[in-house]
Design a protein around this motif. Structure first.
Motif, PDB file in Angstrom:
ATOM      1  N   LYS A  95      23.508  42.697  -5.812  1.00 32.25           N
ATOM      2  CA  LYS A  95      24.453  41.947  -6.642  1.00 32.25           C
ATOM      3  C   LYS A  95      24.032  40.477  -6.748  1.00 32.25           C
ATOM      4  O   LYS A  95      23.065  40.041  -6.124  1.00 32.25           O
ATOM      5  CB  LYS A  95      25.867  42.068  -6.065  1.00 32.25           C
ATOM      6  N   GLU A  96      24.795  39.731  -7.535  1.00 34.05           N
ATOM      7  CA  GLU A  96      24.436  38.341  -7.843  1.00 34.05           C
ATOM      8  C   GLU A  96      24.364  37.447  -6.612  1.00 34.05           C
ATOM      9  O   GLU A  96      23.605  36.462  -6.606  1.00 34.05           O
ATOM     10  CB  GLU A  96      25.448  37.766  -8.839  1.00 34.05           C
ATOM     11  N   ASP A  97      25.136  37.759  -5.577  1.00 35.42           N
ATOM     12  CA  ASP A  97      25.082  36.974  -4.343  1.00 35.42           C
ATOM     13  C   ASP A  97      23.891  37.347  -3.467  1.00 35.42           C
ATOM     14  O   ASP A  97      23.634  36.686  -2.449  1.00 35.42           O
ATOM     15  CB  ASP A  97      26.369  37.157  -3.532  1.00 35.42           C
ATOM     16  N   ASP A  98      23.178  38.405  -3.835  1.00 34.84           N
ATOM     17  CA  ASP A  98      22.030  38.874  -3.051  1.00 34.84           C
ATOM     18  C   ASP A  98      20.700  38.403  -3.621  1.00 34.84           C
ATOM     19  O   ASP A  98      19.667  38.526  -2.963  1.00 34.84           O
ATOM     20  CB  ASP A  98      21.997  40.414  -3.008  1.00 34.84           C
ATOM     21  N   VAL A  99      20.724  37.902  -4.856  1.00 37.59           N
ATOM     22  CA  VAL A  99      19.485  37.679  -5.602  1.00 37.59           C
ATOM     23  C   VAL A  99      19.275  36.199  -5.877  1.00 37.59           C
ATOM     24  O   VAL A  99      20.164  35.519  -6.396  1.00 37.59           O
ATOM     25  CB  VAL A  99      19.528  38.450  -6.945  1.00 37.59           C
ATOM     26  N   LEU A 100      18.098  35.711  -5.550  1.00 36.35           N
ATOM     27  CA  LEU A 100      17.722  34.325  -5.814  1.00 36.35           C
ATOM     28  C   LEU A 100      17.043  34.205  -7.177  1.00 36.35           C
ATOM     29  O   LEU A 100      16.308  35.113  -7.591  1.00 36.35           O
ATOM     30  CB  LEU A 100      16.744  33.824  -4.748  1.00 36.35           C
ATOM     31  N   ILE A 101      17.289  33.097  -7.848  1.00 35.83           N
ATOM     32  CA  ILE A 101      16.495  32.792  -9.037  1.00 35.83           C
ATOM     33  C   ILE A 101      15.023  32.739  -8.625  1.00 35.83           C
ATOM     34  O   ILE A 101      14.651  32.043  -7.681  1.00 35.83           O
ATOM     35  CB  ILE A 101      16.920  31.444  -9.658  1.00 35.83           C
ATOM     36  N   GLY A 102      14.199  33.497  -9.313  1.00 43.08           N
ATOM     37  CA  GLY A 102      12.779  33.518  -8.995  1.00 43.08           C
ATOM     38  C   GLY A 102      12.353  34.605  -8.040  1.00 43.08           C
ATOM     39  O   GLY A 102      11.147  34.752  -7.772  1.00 43.08           O
ATOM     40  N   GLY A 167      12.556  33.874  -4.132  1.00 38.55           N
ATOM     41  CA  GLY A 167      12.609  32.828  -5.142  1.00 38.55           C
ATOM     42  C   GLY A 167      13.071  31.509  -4.556  1.00 38.55           C
ATOM     43  O   GLY A 167      12.771  31.191  -3.400  1.00 38.55           O
ATOM     44  N   HIS A 168      13.826  30.745  -5.337  1.00 43.06           N
ATOM     45  CA  HIS A 168      14.271  29.418  -4.925  1.00 43.06           C
ATOM     46  C   HIS A 168      15.349  29.514  -3.844  1.00 43.06           C
ATOM     47  O   HIS A 168      16.444  30.040  -4.091  1.00 43.06           O
ATOM     48  CB  HIS A 168      14.820  28.649  -6.130  1.00 43.06           C
ATOM     49  N   ALA A 169      15.049  28.999  -2.669  1.00 45.83           N
ATOM     50  CA  ALA A 169      15.965  29.089  -1.531  1.00 45.83           C
ATOM     51  C   ALA A 169      17.336  28.520  -1.880  1.00 45.83           C
ATOM     52  O   ALA A 169      17.442  27.448  -2.489  1.00 45.83           O
ATOM     53  CB  ALA A 169      15.377  28.346  -0.331  1.00 45.83           C
TER      54      ALA A 169
END
Length: 215
Positions: A95-102, A167-169
């Motif tokens: 879900k969106e809270d699990d995934v980093l941009i990049g 991705g971006h931390a």
């Protein structure tokens, strides 16, 4: 992290709202899907101004949200079928809270990179025949996201979506979406500067963050 892809879905533009066309009605692809820089072969967008392109090549909407949507909508037949939100990938457990941009994921022989959250539009409400869905997404941050295709390749349903690079931390999809689209969010100037500087974030989203900065 490795998760099974339940379906890879594609669609072509069809009449949607009067003379307007949309490809939001997608169906599972049988056999092998070919991932190109512009998207999945056989999948198209109708509104090329707001959808598609290399930064929005593949759409992922978490199947984990379907149950909550059933509660919000009081049930809906689309939620029992494929790709109710026009997604290309149907995957549980992410879900969106699990995934980093990049974040980068290997799917079959293709390499995908998370490029931006998905900005909801009126077509979701028209497809479901329900008002208020866009407002709900803006507040709940259950927006889904897009990938760009860094390495073209092939995959099929049942393959694993395997994370291969962070991705971006600290900049998860939900956080970036909330900062730029939640009407009650109040990101500070440092946060907006940070978003504008995320080199793996789509240029339009970086520009939006930059535009919110105070001169």
């Amino acid at each position: 992290m490795s998760l099974r892809v339940d379906a890879i879905c594609i669609g072509l533009p069809k009449p949607f709202n009067g003379a307007e066309l949309s490809a939001i009605d997608k169906r599972p692809l049988e056999g092998t899907a070919t991932f190109r820089s512009f998207g999945i072969e056989g999948d198209m967008v109708a509104d090329t101004k707001h959808h598609g392109g290399i930064d929005m090549a593949v759409h992922h909407y978490p199947t984990d949200h379907y149950r909550a949507w059933n509660g919000v909508l009081g049930g809906h037949p689309l939620l029992a079928g494929p790709a109710p939100f026009g997604e290309n990938l149907m995957v549980a457990g992410l879900k969106e809270d699990d995934v980093l941009i990049g974040d980068r994921f290997r799917l079959g022989t293709a390499l995908l990179e998370v490029s931006q959250p998905r900005q909801p539009c009126w077509k979701i409400e028209h497809r479901f025949g329900r008002k208020g869905m866009v407002a709900h997404i803006l507040g709940a941050h259950n927006c889904g996201w897009y990938y760009r295709v860094l390495e073209e390749g092939e995959a099929e349903a049942g393959d694993e979506l395997r994370k291969v690079e962070d991705g971006h931390a600290d900049w998860r999809v939900a956080r970036v979406f909330a900062a730029l689209y939640d009407p009650v969010a109040n990101p500070n100037q440092d946060e907006l500067r940070a978003i504008a500087g995320l080199d793996r974030l789509t240029g339009k989203w970086r520009e939006k963050a930059f535009g919110k900065l105070k001169s």
